[in-house]
Design a protein around this motif. Structure first.
Motif, PDB file in Angstrom:
ATOM      1  N   LEU A 100       0.211  -9.837  -0.471  1.00  0.00           N
ATOM      2  CA  LEU A 100      -0.680 -10.678  -1.179  1.00  0.00           C
ATOM      3  C   LEU A 100       0.117 -12.067  -1.376  1.00  0.00           C
ATOM      4  CD1 LEU A 100      -2.177  -8.411  -4.200  1.00  0.00           C
ATOM      5  CD2 LEU A 100      -3.146  -9.140  -1.976  1.00  0.00           C
ATOM      6  N   TRP A 101       0.195 -12.360  -2.594  1.00  0.00           N
ATOM      7  CA  TRP A 101       1.007 -13.806  -2.578  1.00  0.00           C
ATOM      8  C   TRP A 101       2.583 -13.435  -2.734  1.00  0.00           C
ATOM      9  CZ3 TRP A 101      -1.498 -11.586  -6.510  1.00  0.00           C
ATOM     10  CH2 TRP A 101      -0.749 -11.333  -7.647  1.00  0.00           C
ATOM     11  N   LEU A 102       2.892 -12.353  -2.773  1.00  0.00           N
ATOM     12  CA  LEU A 102       4.344 -11.627  -3.416  1.00  0.00           C
ATOM     13  C   LEU A 102       5.481 -11.436  -2.222  1.00  0.00           C
ATOM     14  CD1 LEU A 102       2.736  -9.204  -5.702  1.00  0.00           C
ATOM     15  CD2 LEU A 102       3.692 -11.261  -6.620  1.00  0.00           C
ATOM     16  N   GLN A 103       6.508 -11.785  -2.447  1.00  0.00           N
ATOM     17  CA  GLN A 103       7.712 -11.221  -1.611  1.00  0.00           C
ATOM     18  C   GLN A 103       8.300  -9.951  -2.506  1.00  0.00           C
ATOM     19  OE1 GLN A 103      10.419 -13.909   0.298  1.00  0.00           O
ATOM     20  NE2 GLN A 103      11.734 -12.479   0.510  1.00  0.00           N
ATOM     21  N   LEU A 104       8.061  -8.819  -1.993  1.00  0.00           N
ATOM     22  CA  LEU A 104       8.321  -7.850  -2.683  1.00  0.00           C
ATOM     23  C   LEU A 104       9.661  -7.671  -3.400  1.00  0.00           C
ATOM     24  CD1 LEU A 104       6.307  -4.801  -0.985  1.00  0.00           C
ATOM     25  CD2 LEU A 104       5.706  -6.270  -2.974  1.00  0.00           C
ATOM     26  N   GLY A 105      10.691  -8.142  -2.420  1.00  0.00           N
ATOM     27  CA  GLY A 105      12.152  -8.115  -2.988  1.00  0.00           C
ATOM     28  C   GLY A 105      12.574  -9.254  -3.835  1.00  0.00           C
ATOM     29  N   GLU A 106      11.394 -10.316  -4.398  1.00  0.00           N
ATOM     30  CA  GLU A 106      11.791 -11.590  -5.129  1.00  0.00           C
ATOM     31  C   GLU A 106      10.873 -11.219  -6.351  1.00  0.00           C
ATOM     32  OE1 GLU A 106      14.139 -13.445  -4.706  1.00  0.00           O
ATOM     33  OE2 GLU A 106      14.781 -12.970  -2.707  1.00  0.00           O
ATOM     34  N   LYS A 107      11.030 -11.997  -7.520  1.00  0.00           N
ATOM     35  CA  LYS A 107      10.352 -11.834  -8.730  1.00  0.00           C
ATOM     36  C   LYS A 107       9.200 -12.706  -8.624  1.00  0.00           C
ATOM     37  CE  LYS A 107      12.565 -15.642 -11.037  1.00  0.00           C
ATOM     38  NZ  LYS A 107      13.472 -15.941 -12.114  1.00  0.00           N
TER      39      LYS A 107
ATOM     40  N   LEU B 270       0.826  -1.114  -0.139  1.00  0.00           N
ATOM     41  CA  LEU B 270       0.008  -0.101  -0.154  1.00  0.00           C
ATOM     42  C   LEU B 270       0.715   1.201   0.079  1.00  0.00           C
ATOM     43  CD1 LEU B 270      -2.945  -1.060   2.416  1.00  0.00           C
ATOM     44  CD2 LEU B 270      -2.901  -0.984   0.026  1.00  0.00           C
ATOM     45  N   SER B 271       2.098   1.079   0.363  1.00  0.00           N
ATOM     46  CA  SER B 271       3.199   2.249   0.394  1.00  0.00           C
ATOM     47  C   SER B 271       3.389   2.378  -0.959  1.00  0.00           C
ATOM     48  CB  SER B 271       4.269   2.003   1.371  1.00  0.00           C
ATOM     49  OG  SER B 271       5.281   3.256   1.338  1.00  0.00           O
ATOM     50  N   ILE B 272       3.604   1.525  -1.701  1.00  0.00           N
ATOM     51  CA  ILE B 272       3.997   1.720  -3.072  1.00  0.00           C
ATOM     52  C   ILE B 272       2.726   2.444  -3.903  1.00  0.00           C
ATOM     53  CG2 ILE B 272       4.606   0.502  -5.332  1.00  0.00           C
ATOM     54  CD1 ILE B 272       6.048  -1.121  -3.651  1.00  0.00           C
ATOM     55  N   LEU B 273       1.461   2.076  -3.484  1.00  0.00           N
ATOM     56  CA  LEU B 273       0.293   2.674  -4.266  1.00  0.00           C
ATOM     57  C   LEU B 273       0.391   4.032  -4.078  1.00  0.00           C
ATOM     58  CD1 LEU B 273      -2.418   2.471  -5.444  1.00  0.00           C
ATOM     59  CD2 LEU B 273      -3.353   1.517  -3.260  1.00  0.00           C
ATOM     60  N   LEU B 274       0.442   4.443  -2.769  1.00  0.00           N
ATOM     61  CA  LEU B 274       0.457   5.773  -2.246  1.00  0.00           C
ATOM     62  C   LEU B 274       1.446   6.828  -3.147  1.00  0.00           C
ATOM     63  CD1 LEU B 274      -0.797   8.131  -0.847  1.00  0.00           C
ATOM     64  CD2 LEU B 274       0.532   7.521   1.267  1.00  0.00           C
ATOM     65  N   LEU B 275       2.708   5.951  -3.054  1.00  0.00           N
ATOM     66  CA  LEU B 275       3.944   6.827  -3.768  1.00  0.00           C
ATOM     67  C   LEU B 275       3.307   7.126  -4.914  1.00  0.00           C
ATOM     68  CD1 LEU B 275       6.885   7.777  -3.761  1.00  0.00           C
ATOM     69  CD2 LEU B 275       7.426   5.528  -4.211  1.00  0.00           C
TER      70      LEU B 275
ATOM     71  N   LEU C 295       2.202 -10.761 -12.074  1.00  0.00           N
ATOM     72  CA  LEU C 295       2.386  -9.249 -12.152  1.00  0.00           C
ATOM     73  C   LEU C 295       2.961  -8.970 -13.608  1.00  0.00           C
ATOM     74  CD1 LEU C 295       3.841  -8.070  -8.607  1.00  0.00           C
ATOM     75  CD2 LEU C 295       1.450  -8.113  -9.546  1.00  0.00           C
ATOM     76  N   PRO C 296       3.928  -9.796 -14.377  1.00  0.00           N
ATOM     77  CA  PRO C 296       4.555  -9.332 -15.432  1.00  0.00           C
ATOM     78  C   PRO C 296       3.361  -9.224 -16.583  1.00  0.00           C
ATOM     79  CG  PRO C 296       5.874 -10.875 -14.389  1.00  0.00           C
ATOM     80  CD  PRO C 296       4.669 -10.855 -13.862  1.00  0.00           C
ATOM     81  N   ILE C 297       2.162 -10.369 -16.444  1.00  0.00           N
ATOM     82  CA  ILE C 297       1.193 -10.215 -17.446  1.00  0.00           C
ATOM     83  C   ILE C 297       0.309  -8.937 -17.384  1.00  0.00           C
ATOM     84  CG2 ILE C 297      -0.859 -11.756 -17.979  1.00  0.00           C
ATOM     85  CD1 ILE C 297       0.574 -14.350 -17.461  1.00  0.00           C
ATOM     86  N   ILE C 298      -0.065  -8.850 -16.102  1.00  0.00           N
ATOM     87  CA  ILE C 298      -0.895  -7.755 -15.588  1.00  0.00           C
ATOM     88  C   ILE C 298      -0.322  -6.396 -16.174  1.00  0.00           C
ATOM     89  CG2 ILE C 298      -2.344  -6.365 -14.048  1.00  0.00           C
ATOM     90  CD1 ILE C 298      -2.689  -9.112 -12.610  1.00  0.00           C
TER      91      ILE C 298
ATOM     92  N   ALA D 268       8.098  -5.699  -6.466  1.00  0.00           N
ATOM     93  CA  ALA D 268       7.693  -4.282  -6.086  1.00  0.00           C
ATOM     94  C   ALA D 268       7.503  -3.443  -7.236  1.00  0.00           C
ATOM     95  CB  ALA D 268       8.549  -3.945  -5.113  1.00  0.00           C
ATOM     96  N   LEU D 269       8.498  -3.775  -8.412  1.00  0.00           N
ATOM     97  CA  LEU D 269       8.640  -2.954  -9.461  1.00  0.00           C
ATOM     98  C   LEU D 269       7.466  -3.111 -10.403  1.00  0.00           C
ATOM     99  CD1 LEU D 269      12.602  -2.905 -10.395  1.00  0.00           C
ATOM    100  CD2 LEU D 269      11.106  -1.178  -8.942  1.00  0.00           C
ATOM    101  N   PRO D 270       7.114  -4.345 -10.733  1.00  0.00           N
ATOM    102  CA  PRO D 270       5.753  -4.421 -11.712  1.00  0.00           C
ATOM    103  C   PRO D 270       4.729  -4.042 -10.938  1.00  0.00           C
ATOM    104  CG  PRO D 270       6.827  -6.436 -11.244  1.00  0.00           C
ATOM    105  CD  PRO D 270       7.925  -5.597 -10.945  1.00  0.00           C
ATOM    106  N   LEU D 271       4.737  -4.248  -9.611  1.00  0.00           N
ATOM    107  CA  LEU D 271       3.594  -3.645  -8.781  1.00  0.00           C
ATOM    108  C   LEU D 271       3.292  -2.050  -8.888  1.00  0.00           C
ATOM    109  CD1 LEU D 271       1.244  -4.513  -6.759  1.00  0.00           C
ATOM    110  CD2 LEU D 271       2.969  -3.944  -4.876  1.00  0.00           C
ATOM    111  N   TYR D 272       4.354  -1.370  -8.736  1.00  0.00           N
ATOM    112  CA  TYR D 272       4.580  -0.057  -8.969  1.00  0.00           C
ATOM    113  C   TYR D 272       3.935   0.438 -10.353  1.00  0.00           C
ATOM    114  CZ  TYR D 272       6.289   4.600 -10.459  1.00  0.00           C
ATOM    115  OH  TYR D 272       6.333   5.784 -11.242  1.00  0.00           O
ATOM    116  N   TRP D 273       4.323  -0.412 -11.397  1.00  0.00           N
ATOM    117  CA  TRP D 273       4.161  -0.353 -12.798  1.00  0.00           C
ATOM    118  C   TRP D 273       2.728  -0.385 -13.294  1.00  0.00           C
ATOM    119  CZ3 TRP D 273       7.568   2.356 -15.825  1.00  0.00           C
ATOM    120  CH2 TRP D 273       7.124   2.520 -17.258  1.00  0.00           C
ATOM    121  N   ILE D 274       2.189  -1.486 -12.476  1.00  0.00           N
ATOM    122  CA  ILE D 274       0.560  -1.603 -12.594  1.00  0.00           C
ATOM    123  C   ILE D 274      -0.241  -0.457 -11.961  1.00  0.00           C
ATOM    124  CG2 ILE D 274      -1.177  -3.237 -11.740  1.00  0.00           C
ATOM    125  CD1 ILE D 274       0.818  -5.553 -12.014  1.00  0.00           C
ATOM    126  N   TYR D 275       0.060  -0.335 -10.752  1.00  0.00           N
ATOM    127  CA  TYR D 275      -0.474   0.951 -10.085  1.00  0.00           C
ATOM    128  C   TYR D 275      -0.597   2.139 -10.905  1.00  0.00           C
ATOM    129  CZ  TYR D 275      -0.258  -1.387  -5.623  1.00  0.00           C
ATOM    130  OH  TYR D 275      -0.580  -2.335  -4.542  1.00  0.00           O
TER     131      TYR D 275
END
Length: 242
Positions: A150-157, A54-59, A163-166, A207-214
């Motif tokens: 969610l199902w992710l560890q933010l420091g791992e792919k 959620l921190s990445i979402l706000l950023l 996430l890459p597909i989305i 965390a990076l594709p998560l930022y990109w999706i947001y």
């Protein structure tokens, strides 16, 4: 531009760990850019009970809102390009056997009307340093690297490549919402970019594709109001032919 991201992020040691105070005493990039991103991510996570997702979402919301003036400039440029389409068609027809002359006359037309066909790159270019700084902040902060969202560890792919597909799909959707103009050099980039995003997101920390999706979701909502809804209103104002 994509190769620059890969090069810079590849120079970061993945086992490096530091603190906010150490970043403040680091080199120019660390103390003037990465430090502030790391500080914001930690502060925002504190607001959301430690959730860095959620921190990445706000950023993302803050960053995209800050570059909104550039996005509006991109919107005005695309509208101007649309208005010039009849003139551009005349140039293409007149110099169809002379591509060099066609390009020269087209550039003169852009200069005459103060239109930049590459204005669409500006928001993307601004986001590249942000993307790299976020990458640094993730790998230099063990709390982010080891955080589960969610199902992710933010420091791992993402092990399931969800996430890459989305990320690729949302990149494609937001680009297709923009006006499609023939012979625009941006069109080829917009078609290739979702594929590049997918390939990079497969190896980047989640965390990076998560930022990109947001960011893409923000852009899709934004493009709806700028392009889709405004286009519908314009059609509604048209007087039907008798």
């Amino acid at each position: 531009m994509v190769m620059l991201v890969i090069l810079l992020t590849g120079c970061v040691p993945t086992d490096h760990t530091t603190t906010i105070d150490e970043l403040r005493e680091g080199n120019f990039w660390e103390k003037n850019v990465v430090y502030w991103f790391a500080l914001m991510l930690d502060s925002f996570a504190g607001w959301f009970s430690g959730s860095y997702g959620l921190s990445i979402l706000l950023l993302t919301i803050i960053v995209r809102t800050m570059i909104l003036p550039l996005t509006l400039k991109q919107y005005r440029s695309s509208k101007a390009m649309q208005a010039l389409q009849p003139e551009m068609k005349k140039i293409r027809d007149k110099y169809k056997d002379n591509p060099q002359k066609q390009q020269e006359e087209t550039m003169k037309l852009f200069q005459q009307h103060q239109v930049n066909p590459l204005a669409g790159c500006l928001p993307l270019l601004i986001q590249m340093p942000i993307f790299i700084a976020l990458y640094n902040a993730i790998y230099w902060n063990p709390e982010i690297r080891e955080h589960t969202f969610l199902w992710l560890q933010l420091g791992e792919k993402d092990p399931y490549y969800i996430l890459p597909i989305i990320a690729a799909i949302t990149t494609y959707i937001q680009s297709k919402m923009m006006p499609q103009m023939p012979n625009n050099p941006m069109q080829a980039i917009l078609l290739i970019f979702p594929v590049l995003i997918f390939v990079m997101a497969m190896s980047f920390p989640a965390a990076l594709p998560l930022y990109w999706i947001y960011s893409n979701i923000y852009t899709i909502i934004q493009n709806y109001f700028l392009y889709v809804r405004s286009s519908d209103k314009s059609k509604g104002k048209e007087v039907p032919a008798k």
